[in-house]
Write an enzyme that holds these catalytic residues in place. Structure first.
Site, PDB file in Angstrom:
ATOM      1  N   HIS A  61       0.851  -1.174   0.060  1.00 47.48           N
ATOM      2  CA  HIS A  61       0.228  -0.172   0.320  1.00 47.48           C
ATOM      3  C   HIS A  61       0.994   1.334   0.011  1.00 47.48           C
ATOM      4  O   HIS A  61       0.722   1.947   1.014  1.00 47.48           O
ATOM      5  CB  HIS A  61      -0.935   0.019   1.362  1.00 47.48           C
ATOM      6  N   HIS A  89       1.615   1.335  -5.806  1.00 48.97           N
ATOM      7  CA  HIS A  89      -0.349   0.676  -5.983  1.00 48.97           C
ATOM      8  C   HIS A  89      -0.874   2.000  -7.036  1.00 48.97           C
ATOM      9  O   HIS A  89      -2.262   1.740  -7.317  1.00 48.97           O
ATOM     10  CB  HIS A  89      -0.411  -0.057  -4.779  1.00 48.97           C
ATOM     11  N   HIS A 149      -6.620   6.995  -3.232  1.00 47.09           N
ATOM     12  CA  HIS A 149      -7.797   5.939  -2.362  1.00 47.09           C
ATOM     13  C   HIS A 149      -7.137   4.918  -1.280  1.00 47.09           C
ATOM     14  O   HIS A 149      -8.098   4.852  -0.797  1.00 47.09           O
ATOM     15  CB  HIS A 149      -8.742   4.817  -3.543  1.00 47.09           C
ATOM     16  N   ASP A 162      -8.711  -1.187  -8.120  1.00 52.31           N
ATOM     17  CA  ASP A 162      -8.033  -1.808  -7.069  1.00 52.31           C
ATOM     18  C   ASP A 162      -7.191  -2.971  -7.100  1.00 52.31           C
ATOM     19  O   ASP A 162      -6.917  -3.092  -6.014  1.00 52.31           O
ATOM     20  CB  ASP A 162      -9.187  -0.814  -6.174  1.00 52.31           C
ATOM     21  N   GLN A 173      -3.720 -16.142  -3.722  1.00 57.31           N
ATOM     22  CA  GLN A 173      -3.891 -15.867  -4.321  1.00 57.31           C
ATOM     23  C   GLN A 173      -4.669 -16.578  -5.390  1.00 57.31           C
ATOM     24  O   GLN A 173      -6.121 -15.486  -5.894  1.00 57.31           O
ATOM     25  CB  GLN A 173      -2.307 -15.442  -5.757  1.00 57.31           C
TER      26      GLN A 173
HETATM   27 ZN   LIG Z   1      -6.376   0.092  -2.816  1.00 59.28          ZN
END
Ligand SMILES: [Zn+2]
Length: 458
Positions: A186, A190, A226, A336, A387
């Site tokens: 984060h 990103h 965001h 996102d 994943q």
């Molecule tokens: Zn994000």
């Protein structure tokens, strides 16, 4: 300069800025609190003697003293225990930047060759295989500023909204600096990646023909901001450690509310839209909030069922501003969590980074006996398992519906990568476990209160 003096100056500065802001925009009390929190949240309190600090610079500040005491310690922000005011540091850094004073460090200097290559990459900013990691290296870690500025220009927003380019650059520099470069996932790269994906979606024929400059403006700002000031841990962690943000936002969309309020703080601080009417600025702030809040992955089922109903009924009308706004929320949600829809080379890197962040949280939880959150235990979890669960329960359903809405080459490309990447992780899983059918059910429980944001890749 002594700490106390710096603190006094910072307080005067904050008071001056906030009183100045009050003249322009009226606050409700939560707004005001949130903005103070944004500025004061940057304050890190000095750890007590003998107390072990968390070295990764987690921020918003996480007070690890609470793990060392049976009684709740009141975290008082006073002149004595304040170590530094990061916002203040940011001001100093930014002002140096704008005065053209560079720290003598050769790594800050890019030669023309790198700049040329970065510019060359920007010509293909709308390609789905855009390599944001390479772009970040070519821009010396300034991918978010460079990319977003370029997109504002490309979409004609600077001209349309008569933006001051210095203010715009200053705003973007502040945004980039408020991401934590220490976070494996984060961070500003990103945010740049999500902004690039958002740009790809805005170009999709169905959207591009009906979007207004206002829609594009809000979409790009929301994408870039965001995850602003993301602490690198998830909501359950903030709740169980009694973090002030969890209290402030009543344990609901804690991170997303903080990202939004942080974005509002920077918008006001930069004065980027000071020439607009108060009404428009307030509308902008609230609509950016709607977009950012939609990225709360624990709310995915609600958004998805609404999307599905619209598609079943065929009643989405993009001439309708509310419908357009809803589609932009869905587009930002896709942007996102689009990592598994990128090429394997890019997707794999993201998977490794997010897992590293999860496992780091798990390590802290173990160390302080907080109970390790699901997906965060490096002893029992693997990247492949995480994943495959993430793709099965969250990414495939969302992108399946998106392809129904916008059945284009891009949608098919994304679904193609998603299928291939999942098959690759299944191959890895088979090699590791000898079987291949483990799908982590954690993701199926996304709506549970226990795990509101566990696999949050936002
Ligand atoms: Zn994000």
């Amino acid at each position: 300069m002594g700490i106390a003096l710096i603190w006094c100056l910072a307080l005067i500065l904050i008071k001056w800025i906030t009183s100045k802001r009050r003249g322009a925009i009226s606050y409700d009390s939560s707004d005001q609190t949130a903005l103070y929190i944004r500025m004061l949240g940057d304050v890190r309190v000095r750890s007590r003697a003998g107390f072990e600090t968390e070295r990764r610079g987690s921020h918003p500040y996480i007070d690890f003293r609470i793990f060392h005491s049976n009684s709740e310690i009141e975290v008082s922000v006073s002149a004595r225990n304040v170590r530094r005011l990061l916002s203040f540091q940011r001001y100093l850094r930014s002002s140096r930047f704008f005065r053209g004073i560079t720290v003598p460090n050769s790594s800050n200097i890019l030669d023309d060759d790198y700049n040329g290559q970065a510019k060359c990459m920007l010509e293909k900013v709308g390609n789905w295989n855009f390599d944001i990691f390479l772009f970040d290296r070519l821009t010396n870690g300034n991918s978010l500023v460079s990319l977003t500025f370029h997109l504002f220009n490309l979409h004609g927003l600077i001209e349309h909204f008569q933006l001051d380019t210095m203010k715009l650059r200053r705003f973007l520099v502040m945004v980039q600096e408020d991401y934590h470069s220490q976070n494996p996932y984060h961070n500003a790269v990103h945010a740049a990646d999500v902004t690039q994906a958002m740009h790809c979606y805005l170009k999709e024929p169905k959207l591009s023909k009906s979007l207004t400059p206002w829609d594009v403006l809000l979409s790009l700002i929301a994408a870039a901001t965001h995850d602003l000031d993301h602490p690198g841990v998830n909501q359950p962690f903030l709740i169980k450690t009694n973090h002030y943000l969890a209290t402030l936002y009543k344990n609901t969309s804690v991170l997303e509310n903080h990202h939004w309020r942080s974005a509002v703080g920077l918008l006001r601080e930069s004065g980027l839209f000071a020439h607009m009417s108060l009404e428009n600025r307030q509308l902008m702030e609230s609509q950016i909030g709607d977009l950012i809040l939609a990225t709360d992955i624990s709310q995915q089922n609600e958004y998805l069922s609404m999307f599905r109903s619209h598609l079943d009924r065929g009643d989405l009308c993009l001439e309708n501003a509310n419908h357009r706004h809803f589609i932009l929320q869905m587009a930002l949600k896709c942007a996102d969590i689009c990592n598994p829809c990128r090429t394997w080379e890019l997707s794999k890197q993201w998977s490794e980074k997010v897992t590293e962040e999860f496992f780091h949280q798990g390590d802290i939880e173990k160390k302080y006996h907080l109970g390790v959150s699901p997906l965060c235990d490096r002893q029992t979890e693997t990247i492949a398992n995480i994943q495959i669960g993430f793709m099965t329960y969250l990414v495939e359903p969302l992108f399946g519906e998106w392809a129904r809405f916008s059945n284009t080459r891009l949608s098919q490309t994304m679904l193609g990568h998603l299928g291939l990447n999942k098959a690759s992780w299944k191959g890895v899983q088979r090699e590791q476990s000898g079987s291949g059918d483990d799908v982590d059910p954690t993701f199926e429980e996304m709506d549970s209160d226990i795990l509101p944001q566990e696999p949050r890749l936002s």
